[in-house]
Each structure stands twice: as structure tokens, then as C-alpha cells.
Design a protein around this motif. Structure first.
Motif, mmCIF file in Angstrom:
data_model
loop_
_atom_site.group_PDB
_atom_site.id
_atom_site.type_symbol
_atom_site.label_atom_id
_atom_site.label_comp_id
_atom_site.label_asym_id
_atom_site.label_seq_id
_atom_site.Cartn_x
_atom_site.Cartn_y
_atom_site.Cartn_z
ATOM 1 N N GLY A 126 0.827 -1.138 0.044
ATOM 2 C CA GLY A 126 0.118 -0.108 -0.013
ATOM 3 C C GLY A 126 0.890 1.336 -0.038
ATOM 4 O O GLY A 126 2.062 1.332 -0.408
ATOM 5 N N ARG A 127 0.401 2.541 0.709
ATOM 6 C CA ARG A 127 0.917 3.521 0.744
ATOM 7 C C ARG A 127 2.396 3.700 1.371
ATOM 8 O O ARG A 127 3.201 4.172 0.696
ATOM 9 N N PHE A 128 2.536 2.921 2.324
ATOM 10 C CA PHE A 128 3.717 3.038 3.059
ATOM 11 C C PHE A 128 4.742 1.824 3.167
ATOM 12 O O PHE A 128 5.562 1.704 3.556
ATOM 13 N N VAL A 129 4.024 0.603 2.359
ATOM 14 C CA VAL A 129 4.728 -0.517 2.477
ATOM 15 C C VAL A 129 4.645 -1.010 0.942
ATOM 16 O O VAL A 129 3.599 -1.190 0.238
ATOM 17 N N SER A 130 6.148 -1.103 0.584
ATOM 18 C CA SER A 130 6.332 -1.566 -0.717
ATOM 19 C C SER A 130 6.201 -3.180 -0.977
ATOM 20 O O SER A 130 6.292 -3.737 0.097
ATOM 21 N N ARG A 131 5.871 -3.457 -2.232
ATOM 22 C CA ARG A 131 5.645 -4.889 -2.475
ATOM 23 C C ARG A 131 7.244 -5.671 -2.227
ATOM 24 O O ARG A 131 7.095 -6.791 -1.607
ATOM 25 N N ALA A 132 8.094 -4.802 -2.627
ATOM 26 C CA ALA A 132 9.598 -5.467 -2.434
ATOM 27 C C ALA A 132 9.960 -5.556 -0.923
ATOM 28 O O ALA A 132 10.514 -6.597 -0.640
ATOM 29 N N ASP A 133 9.253 -4.794 -0.018
ATOM 30 C CA ASP A 133 9.634 -4.841 1.298
ATOM 31 C C ASP A 133 9.031 -5.946 1.784
ATOM 32 O O ASP A 133 9.336 -6.528 2.729
ATOM 33 N N GLY A 178 11.892 -22.499 12.267
ATOM 34 C CA GLY A 178 12.729 -23.036 13.257
ATOM 35 C C GLY A 178 14.099 -22.253 12.717
ATOM 36 O O GLY A 178 15.130 -22.811 13.278
ATOM 37 N N GLY A 179 14.288 -21.490 11.923
ATOM 38 C CA GLY A 179 15.540 -21.028 11.437
ATOM 39 C C GLY A 179 15.900 -19.754 12.242
ATOM 40 O O GLY A 179 15.104 -19.307 12.953
ATOM 41 N N GLN A 180 16.800 -19.253 11.766
ATOM 42 C CA GLN A 180 17.551 -18.038 12.707
ATOM 43 C C GLN A 180 16.738 -16.653 12.215
ATOM 44 O O GLN A 180 16.741 -16.502 10.906
ATOM 45 N N ASN A 181 16.537 -15.762 13.024
ATOM 46 C CA ASN A 181 15.907 -14.603 12.595
ATOM 47 C C ASN A 181 16.769 -13.731 11.706
ATOM 48 O O ASN A 181 18.212 -13.705 11.924
ATOM 49 N N ILE A 182 16.516 -13.166 10.661
ATOM 50 C CA ILE A 182 17.233 -12.429 9.884
ATOM 51 C C ILE A 182 17.162 -10.810 9.931
ATOM 52 O O ILE A 182 16.547 -10.073 9.341
ATOM 53 N N LEU A 183 17.717 -10.537 11.170
ATOM 54 C CA LEU A 183 17.716 -9.133 11.639
ATOM 55 C C LEU A 183 19.258 -8.635 11.599
ATOM 56 O O LEU A 183 20.020 -9.496 11.635
ATOM 57 N N PRO A 184 19.337 -7.299 11.505
ATOM 58 C CA PRO A 184 18.225 -6.303 11.263
ATOM 59 C C PRO A 184 17.593 -6.345 9.992
ATOM 60 O O PRO A 184 18.090 -6.849 9.010
ATOM 61 N N TYR A 185 16.293 -6.159 9.829
ATOM 62 C CA TYR A 185 15.672 -5.794 8.710
ATOM 63 C C TYR A 185 15.617 -4.464 7.946
ATOM 64 O O TYR A 185 15.444 -3.527 8.881
ATOM 65 N N GLY A 186 15.821 -3.990 7.038
ATOM 66 C CA GLY A 186 15.637 -2.842 6.336
ATOM 67 C C GLY A 186 14.499 -2.463 5.496
ATOM 68 O O GLY A 186 14.183 -3.375 4.801
ATOM 69 N N GLY A 187 13.668 -1.435 5.726
ATOM 70 C CA GLY A 187 12.706 -1.055 5.046
ATOM 71 C C GLY A 187 13.177 0.062 4.107
ATOM 72 O O GLY A 187 14.011 0.847 4.218
ATOM 73 N N GLY A 188 12.293 0.204 2.777
ATOM 74 C CA GLY A 188 12.540 1.343 2.087
ATOM 75 C C GLY A 188 12.743 0.829 0.386
ATOM 76 O O GLY A 188 13.278 1.753 -0.331
ATOM 77 N N ARG A 189 12.594 -0.168 0.298
ATOM 78 C CA ARG A 189 12.597 -0.685 -1.097
ATOM 79 C C ARG A 189 11.939 -0.158 -1.921
ATOM 80 O O ARG A 189 10.540 0.338 -1.517
ATOM 81 N N VAL A 190 12.200 0.145 -3.258
ATOM 82 C CA VAL A 190 11.306 0.775 -4.288
ATOM 83 C C VAL A 190 10.918 -0.153 -5.276
ATOM 84 O O VAL A 190 11.582 -0.925 -5.863
ATOM 85 N N ASP A 191 9.650 -0.327 -5.613
ATOM 86 C CA ASP A 191 8.814 -1.153 -6.494
ATOM 87 C C ASP A 191 9.243 -0.982 -8.025
ATOM 88 O O ASP A 191 9.291 0.182 -8.452
ATOM 89 N N ALA A 192 9.717 -2.014 -8.595
ATOM 90 C CA ALA A 192 9.853 -1.755 -10.047
ATOM 91 C C ALA A 192 8.394 -1.452 -10.520
ATOM 92 O O ALA A 192 7.631 -2.231 -10.446
ATOM 93 N N GLN A 193 8.234 -0.903 -11.992
ATOM 94 C CA GLN A 193 7.048 -0.736 -12.478
ATOM 95 C C GLN A 193 7.020 -1.549 -13.579
ATOM 96 O O GLN A 193 6.018 -1.523 -14.443
ATOM 97 N N LYS A 194 7.996 -2.508 -14.054
ATOM 98 C CA LYS A 194 8.041 -3.457 -15.104
ATOM 99 C C LYS A 194 8.804 -4.540 -14.986
ATOM 100 O O LYS A 194 9.509 -4.520 -13.914
#
Length: 562
Positions: A130-137, A151-167
Motif C-alpha cells: 500500500g501507501r507506506f509498504v512496498s511490494r519489495a519490502d 525454526g531458522g534464525q531471525n534475519i535481523l536487522p531488517y531494512g525497509g525502503g525498497r522501491v517497487d519496479a514498474q515493469k
């Protein structure tokens, strides 16, 4: 720990941080308001979008598509991980394009991306873009949920801010019929050498398997057209090193290793390409070492993004202010706000905890806390949901709701909270890093209790807002932002002009404007605005709820002064 060092040197992939395309999320000092951070933090740690619909519920408990935990006919976590890999692998280190950018939503018609799991996953994720969360994120977060839930290990830290491709992006996902050299070249574009390619592949195949309906060349179909044959990569539904140990001890039934059709045994060719050295390093590291290595491999995968895109780290907030707003309910002008506190699971919740909301008048003779601080206690307590990520951190949440009757002549200015656990320790003040929470809203307010849905399909709504008297408006409007509706469409933005509503008499210092808005309320966010002769006002709402006049409310708390 010494026996882990060969793994850490060759397979943990930490050195890839210097490779073009791999981005390390930047840690930021959170200051309220930050709508994108708040939306991503809620999705990552509570598992829900702003209106409460859960993403993490689809995968928690290592679920399968048939609703049964464990193996079933398609492990959701494995499908989400595969989706992230297919989005990432088309990165091109040579020119900085591709990576996890959501281009995969435009590429699902390609043979390299076939499989019902890909379609199911895109449907899972679209509801949350939506408005604040990209598909890529969401794609990157899905890989984190997938690993953590099984049961796997947490993949942290997580970063947000990915930009969606339009094609659609370039082709390049490895297919099982390719040679080792072709596999190696595909991973080189991602920035990985041959050992790292083996690491990411074996980590990706620690979950899931292959369905006959998707890949009949790998898993021959049953003579019964209604039966789907599912062959797993190993014999456990959890994320563990069994995919390695079964390969090395000769008991594996991985269809990409053991298959009458030798053209599809891509895992076998890749694992044997270095004489089995990488697989033996994994085995020597044990199950814990394997999980640590895979965590780092996944970290590289989800942080491979196009050049020019930056990520900001989304940490869990110890105290989070949720949706402060002024509205009218049951004839009262109400200030509403929730405070969510993070709780360590090893520590009991203080039963006699007191939480005090404090605020200054916005206007009047005692504005800006000049002689008076208003106080109120919470009216209700609840426990928000949590995700496999939060579970692994050993944390949970408690949310405290404040509902206070106010007067428009004084309104609400800056506010803050004081939490006293009554355990002999000093109370904790949460005040936005010392600046307090500066509440600007009250010139224009949203009225969900007065708004109503007008048709059976729940797509047409009468939206009502209040404009503070004596503001003279030249334009009152509402902007709506819907979630994405299809793989190729972006979230829709619409603007609707609102008119003075003569059917609703002015009250509590407000005149009312309304208009018919066509939108799906699920996941909807809105802005409301008013232009006057000399100034414009805009208020941002993270979540729009049309509740109607029938809904009840939490009784307002008593306001005291100090």
C-alpha cells in the motif's frame, strides 16, 4: 566455536557486504511521526497491516497450504523464500539493476517462475502492499517470516525502503536443466562466488519440495489426475541441516539430487562441483552452524537491491504511540490514543502498573502547559499479536487505550506518557526523545462514526469530516490510498472533494462536510485536507475505518489537572 571458523570464512557471506548491490540497512533514530516506519514495524513485529489483517498468520507454525502444519502439499514458508530468491537472483552486479525490487510480480508468466506457489505467494503479498509498504519490502519480510516460522534464525536487522519496479526485469533465474557453469554465472550476477552459490542453494532447499503438477519433468504425475505428488528436499518440515546430512549419508530423496531424469539433478551437480567440500563444511558446523550460515546467506539475498536504493533499519519500538486522533463519538469530542509497550516474555507484566497520559492545552490561557498539565489514566488494555520474529526475540506487547473528552476551546497540544510499574523503581517517561508528541490535528478531523457504507458491495462510502469553526474553507477534500489490486497495478490514489453537509448540524465547534468515496476499505489509508483563504491544513490517517452511528465506544476517562 573454533570448528565454526571454516564456515564463517567461506560460507557466512559476510564479506559480500562490499559487493555492489548488497546494502546494509542504516540505523536511524526514530522520531514520531514516521508513518512508513510505523507501518513496517507493525507488519514485522505484530504481523498485521494497519487495519489488523495478518500476514504472519499465513506462515506461523510452518503452515502448509492445505491448512495442516508441517509438510502438506506446499509449505508456505518455502514458497515465500523461493519468491524472494527469484526476485533477488535477477540482480545484475555489472550495472546495479534488479534485486529485490518487486519486479517478480510482473514476471510470473515466465517459465522460470512457474508453479502454483508463486501465484499463491503473490496473492498473499499483494494484500499488504500500500501507501507506506512496498511490494519489495513485503517480499523481503516474507523470507524472514518463512525462515523464522520453521525454526531458522531471525534475519535481523531488517531494512525497509525498497522501491517497487514498474515493469519486468531481466531474465536469469537458474533452471534445473542448466549446467554448473550456467548456474555459477547466474549467481555471479548476484555477486556470489561458487561456494556462496552452493550455500544459498542448500539454504533455500532446507524447506519445501517439488509438486508434480508444477514440474512433471522433475516429479512424474500420478495416474490419478486429482492426486498431486509432492516430493520434499529432506525428511523434516523444519528449517534444519537435514538437507545436508541426508545428501552426505546417501539417504536423500531430494528430487534435484536423486532422479531417473538426470537432466534435472541440478542440486547434485552444484553440490559436487567443488568435490562436496562446501557440504562437508556445513556438516562439520552442525545444525546451529548451518542455521547461522543460512541466516547470513538470506541476509545477503534480501538486501540485494538496485543501485541508488537505501534501506533504513526497522527495530522494535519499546514504546509506540498508535493513531492519536480527535473525533466525535456519542456527541462528545474525544481525544483517542493508544500506547503499545514491549514486554519481555521472561518477565511478568506488572499487575498494578499505572500509565498516565499527560498533555498541554493547545490554545487558551493555559496553552503550552502554562500553569496546567492535564492527566488521564488508560481506559482499556489489550494484547496485540506477534510474529515468529517477535517470538524468537522473546518479546510480546501490551497496548493501553486512552479515550478522553476534551473541549475545542483548549483542545490538545503536546502529549507524553509516564509508566510506573510500582516496583520500587523510578517511573519511565516516554516523550518522543524529549520533544514530546506534538499533536497538530484539530483544524480538520475524520468522523468514522458519522460515515457510512452506502452499497452492498461495500465499495461506496459516505465520508464525513469536521472543519473547525470559524475556519472558512475554499476547498475540503479527502485523498484515499488503496492496496494493490493485481500484479501489474500499483496502489490506487484518488481525491474526492467534500461539500458542506446540511443534514448534520454543527456541534462541538465543527461544521461537517461529506462526499461519496468509491474505495475498498480493507487496507485503506486516507488524507483529509482543508484550504482556507490564507492557509491549508492536512491530516494524515494511517487507517480509515467507517464504523457507522451504531457502534459503541469506550467510555471517556476523567480528566484531572496537575
Amino acid at each position: 566455536m573454533a570448528r565454526l571458523s571454516p564456515l564463517l570464512c567461506t560460507l557466512l557471506l559476510v564479506t559480500i557486504a562490499s559487493v555492489l548491490g548488497f546494502t546494509v540497512p542504516t540505523k536511524i533514530n526514530y522520531t514520531w511521526p514516521n508513518p512508513q516506519y510505523d507501518a513496517l514495524e507493525k507488519l514485522l513485529y505484530e504481523g498485521t497491516r494497519l487495519d489488523g489483517l495478518s500476514l504472519s498468520d499465513s506462515v506461523s507454525g510452518c503452515k502448509s497450504r492445505d491448512g495442516q502444519e508441517g509438510r502438506g502439499t506446499g509449505n508456505v514458508a518455502a514458497e515465500w523464500v523461493r519468491f524472494a530468491f527469484h526476485d533477488a537472483i535477477t540482480h545484475n552486479i555489472d550495472d546495479g539493476t534488479g534485486g529485490i525490487d518487486g519486479s517478480l510480480f510482473h514476471e510470473l508468466d515466465r517459465d522460470e517462475n512457474r508453479g502454483q506457489g508463486m501465484k499463491d505467494t503473490s496473492a498473499d503479498f499483494l494484500k499488504f502492499a500500500g501507501r507506506f509498504v512496498s511490494r519489495a519490502d513485503i517480499v523481503a519480510m516474507g523470507a524472514i517470516f518463512g525462515m523464522s516460522s520453521c525454526g531458522g534464525q531471525n534475519i535481523l536487522p531488517y531494512g525497509g525502503g525498497r522501491v517497487d519496479a514498474q515493469k519486468a526485469g531481466r531474465c536469469g533465474v537458474p533452471v534445473v536443466e542448466q549446467s554448473v557453469d550456467q548456474f555459477t554465472e547466474a549467481f555471479r550476477h548476484l555477486g556470489l562466488n561458487s561456494s556462496q552459490a552452493i550455500a544459498l542453494t542448500v539454504c533455500g532447499h532446507a524447506l519445501g519440495g517439488v509438486r508434480s503438477v508444477d514440474f512433471p519433468n522433475i516429479v512424474p504425475p500420478s495416474s490419478d489426475p486429482h492426486q498431486v505428488i509432492y516430493r520434499n528436499f529432506d525428511t523434516t518440515p523444519q528449517f534444519d541441516s537435514r538437507v545436508v546430512t541426508e545428501y552426505l549419508d546417501g539417504t536423500t530423496q531430494n528430487p534435484l539430487v536423486v532422479n531417473a531424469n538426470q537432466t534435472v539433478t541440478s542440486d547434485k551437480r552444484l553440490f559436487e562441483s567443488d568435490g562436496g567440500a562446501a557440504m562437508r563444511v556445513f556438516q562439520n558446523a552442525g545444525d546451529r552452524g548451518f542455521k547461522i550460515a543460512c541466516r547470513e546467506a538470506y541476509r545477503v539475498m534480501i538486501n540485494t537491491i538496485p543501485a541508488g536504493v537505501s534501506l533504513h533499519q526497522i527495530d522494535i519500538l519499546p514504546a509506540k504511540v498508535i493513531e492519536p486522533q480527535i473525533t466525535i463519538e456519542n456527541g462528545e469530542l474525544i481525544f483517542k490514543v493508544d500506547l503499545r509497550l514491549t514486554q519481555n516474555l521472561t518477565q511478568p507484566v506488572p499487575l498494578d502498573r499505572t500509565i498516565t497520559l499527560k498533555w498541554c492545552d493547545k490554545r487558551g490561557s493555559q496553552s503550552d502547559c502554562n500553569g496546567r498539565v492535564n492527566t488521564a489514566q488508560f481506559a482499556a488494555r489489550s494484547q496485540p499479536t506477534q510474529t515468529p520474529v517477535t517470538d524468537q526475540l522473546g518479546l510480546s506487547f501490551y497496548s493501553y487505550a486512552f479515550r478522553v473528552a476534551i473541549d475545542i476551546q483548549t483542545s490538545v497540544g503536546k502529549f507524553w506518557f509516564v509508566v510506573d510499574n510500582n516496583d520500587g523503581n523510578s517511573p519511565t517517561t516516554y516523550n518522543n526523545g524529549g520533544a514530546n508528541y506534538d499533536f497538530q490535528q484539530d483544524s480538520i478531523i475524520f468522523l468514522p462514526r458519522m460515515s457510512q457504507t452506502k452499497n452492498a458491495g461495500k465499495t461506496l462510502h459516505k465520508m464525513v469530516v469536521g472543519v473547525r469553526i470559524p475556519l472558512v474553507s475554499t476547498r475540503v477534500y479527502m485523498k484515499t490510498y488503496e492496496v494493490a489490486k493485481s500484479n501489474t497495478e500499483q496502489p490506487q490514489e484518488k481525491s474526492t472533494t467534500l461539500s458542506l453537509d446540511g443534514t448534520i448540524p454543527p456541534q462541538k465547534g465543527y461544521a461537517f462536510f461529506s462526499g461519496d468515496v468509491s474505495a475498498n476499505l480493507l487496507g485503506l489509508t486516507i488524507d483529509i485536507g482543508v484550504d482556507t483563504l490564507d492557509q491549508s491544513y492536512k491530516e494524515e490517517y494511517l487507517n480509515a475505518r467507517v464504523l457507522g452511528c451504531q457502534a459503541g465506544i469506550i467510555a471517556p476517562t476523567t480528566v484531572s489537572t496537575a
